[in-house]
Design a protein around this motif. Sequence first.
Motif, mmCIF file in Angstrom:
data_model
loop_
_atom_site.group_PDB
_atom_site.id
_atom_site.type_symbol
_atom_site.label_atom_id
_atom_site.label_comp_id
_atom_site.label_asym_id
_atom_site.label_seq_id
_atom_site.Cartn_x
_atom_site.Cartn_y
_atom_site.Cartn_z
ATOM 1 N N ARG A 26 0.842 -1.200 0.000
ATOM 2 C CA ARG A 26 0.000 0.000 0.000
ATOM 3 C C ARG A 26 0.877 1.250 0.000
ATOM 4 N NH1 ARG A 26 -4.436 0.568 4.455
ATOM 5 N NH2 ARG A 26 -5.555 -0.733 2.987
ATOM 6 N N ASP A 27 1.952 1.214 0.780
ATOM 7 C CA ASP A 27 2.838 2.368 0.872
ATOM 8 C C ASP A 27 4.212 1.871 1.293
ATOM 9 O OD1 ASP A 27 3.615 5.040 0.846
ATOM 10 O OD2 ASP A 27 2.984 5.397 2.903
ATOM 11 N N MET A 28 5.252 2.495 0.744
ATOM 12 C CA MET A 28 6.613 2.112 1.111
ATOM 13 C C MET A 28 7.545 3.293 0.904
ATOM 14 S SD MET A 28 9.012 -0.987 -0.284
ATOM 15 C CE MET A 28 9.302 -0.263 -1.878
ATOM 16 N N SER A 29 8.464 3.440 1.843
ATOM 17 C CA SER A 29 9.518 4.437 1.663
ATOM 18 C C SER A 29 10.812 3.871 2.218
ATOM 19 C CB SER A 29 9.163 5.755 2.364
ATOM 20 O OG SER A 29 9.195 5.593 3.768
ATOM 21 N N LEU A 67 -3.668 -5.395 7.508
ATOM 22 C CA LEU A 67 -2.549 -4.490 7.242
ATOM 23 C C LEU A 67 -1.403 -4.805 8.193
ATOM 24 C CD1 LEU A 67 -1.241 -1.794 6.143
ATOM 25 C CD2 LEU A 67 -2.438 -0.664 8.015
ATOM 26 N N MET A 68 -0.221 -4.979 7.627
ATOM 27 C CA MET A 68 0.996 -5.124 8.422
ATOM 28 C C MET A 68 1.871 -3.917 8.118
ATOM 29 S SD MET A 68 3.961 -8.108 8.425
ATOM 30 C CE MET A 68 2.750 -9.394 8.298
ATOM 31 N N LYS A 69 2.156 -3.133 9.148
ATOM 32 C CA LYS A 69 2.983 -1.943 8.969
ATOM 33 C C LYS A 69 4.293 -2.142 9.709
ATOM 34 C CE LYS A 69 3.162 3.028 9.366
ATOM 35 N NZ LYS A 69 2.487 4.270 9.694
ATOM 36 N N LEU A 70 5.396 -2.016 8.980
ATOM 37 C CA LEU A 70 6.721 -2.140 9.574
ATOM 38 C C LEU A 70 7.448 -0.814 9.480
ATOM 39 C CD1 LEU A 70 6.164 -5.174 8.410
ATOM 40 C CD2 LEU A 70 8.531 -5.451 9.026
ATOM 41 N N LEU A 88 7.018 0.334 5.606
ATOM 42 C CA LEU A 88 6.308 -0.514 4.662
ATOM 43 C C LEU A 88 4.917 -0.813 5.200
ATOM 44 C CD1 LEU A 88 6.190 -2.471 2.187
ATOM 45 C CD2 LEU A 88 7.201 -4.203 3.682
ATOM 46 N N GLU A 89 3.913 -0.569 4.370
ATOM 47 C CA GLU A 89 2.543 -0.981 4.664
ATOM 48 C C GLU A 89 2.174 -2.045 3.642
ATOM 49 O OE1 GLU A 89 -0.319 2.165 4.914
ATOM 50 O OE2 GLU A 89 0.850 3.268 6.397
ATOM 51 N N VAL A 127 14.702 -4.536 -0.835
ATOM 52 C CA VAL A 127 14.793 -3.074 -0.784
ATOM 53 C C VAL A 127 16.065 -2.630 -0.059
ATOM 54 C CG1 VAL A 127 13.715 -0.986 0.166
ATOM 55 C CG2 VAL A 127 12.328 -2.670 -1.049
ATOM 56 N N THR A 128 16.416 -3.290 1.041
ATOM 57 C CA THR A 128 17.642 -2.891 1.741
ATOM 58 C C THR A 128 18.860 -3.176 0.873
ATOM 59 O OG1 THR A 128 17.634 -4.995 2.967
ATOM 60 C CG2 THR A 128 16.736 -3.057 4.085
ATOM 61 N N ARG A 129 18.854 -4.304 0.164
ATOM 62 C CA ARG A 129 19.970 -4.618 -0.744
ATOM 63 C C ARG A 129 20.043 -3.594 -1.873
ATOM 64 N NH1 ARG A 129 18.321 -9.103 -3.573
ATOM 65 N NH2 ARG A 129 17.555 -7.581 -5.058
ATOM 66 N N ASP A 130 18.895 -3.318 -2.490
ATOM 67 C CA ASP A 130 18.876 -2.352 -3.594
ATOM 68 C C ASP A 130 19.159 -0.937 -3.100
ATOM 69 O OD1 ASP A 130 18.249 -4.498 -5.187
ATOM 70 O OD2 ASP A 130 16.144 -3.949 -5.474
ATOM 71 N N GLY A 131 18.965 -0.691 -1.816
ATOM 72 C CA GLY A 131 19.234 0.616 -1.232
ATOM 73 C C GLY A 131 20.690 0.820 -0.843
ATOM 74 N N GLY A 132 21.536 -0.178 -1.104
ATOM 75 C CA GLY A 132 22.963 -0.010 -0.860
ATOM 76 C C GLY A 132 23.468 -0.640 0.433
ATOM 77 N N PHE A 133 22.669 -1.474 1.070
ATOM 78 C CA PHE A 133 23.058 -2.128 2.318
ATOM 79 C C PHE A 133 23.033 -3.640 2.123
ATOM 80 C CE2 PHE A 133 21.427 1.976 3.518
ATOM 81 C CZ PHE A 133 22.336 2.407 4.475
#
Length: 164
Positions: A26-29, A67-70, A88-89, A127-133
């Motif tokens: 639903r939403d991610m940043s 809904l699972m929101k992390l 992340l939602e 996402v963490t891998r693609d984000g450089g971590f």
Amino acid sequence: MADDLPNGAAQQAPQVKMNVLTQYIRDMSFENILARKPATGQVQPDVKVQVALDAKKREADNQFEVLMKLTINSVAKDTGDSMFLMELEYVGIFAIEGVPDEQMHPFLLIECPRMLFPFVRRIVSDVTRDGGFPPLNLDTIDFVQLYRAELQRRAAAQPTAPAN
């Protein structure tokens, strides 16, 4: 052996059916804070994960939205500087039948998130891998304990009636 039960109790047990109709982000940043001010040398991360769950009935019969929101915050252990922040939602739409009304709330907030979790884990890792971590592989979440903790938190937040 089921025939040995009194009054045909074996036939009275409801058959639980659960289908995942769809699931989606639903939403991610993702904020790579470390990229703005690069760290020098090796940095040991301290990762904190907060999980919030919510569920609601949909208009269609026997359909529920879970809904699972992390919120994942990684900071450097030695300096406390933020490294990244991810929110992340993730939503699952479920068709559920055969669960008694009094058991539906825990079912929605325990069993449904268990079904969604492997997909959420993969998204966080990618996402963490693609984000450089290095890819962040989330530890398994104990949704039963999370549910119990939320019940205790709500009970503690309830104002107590004065004794007469």
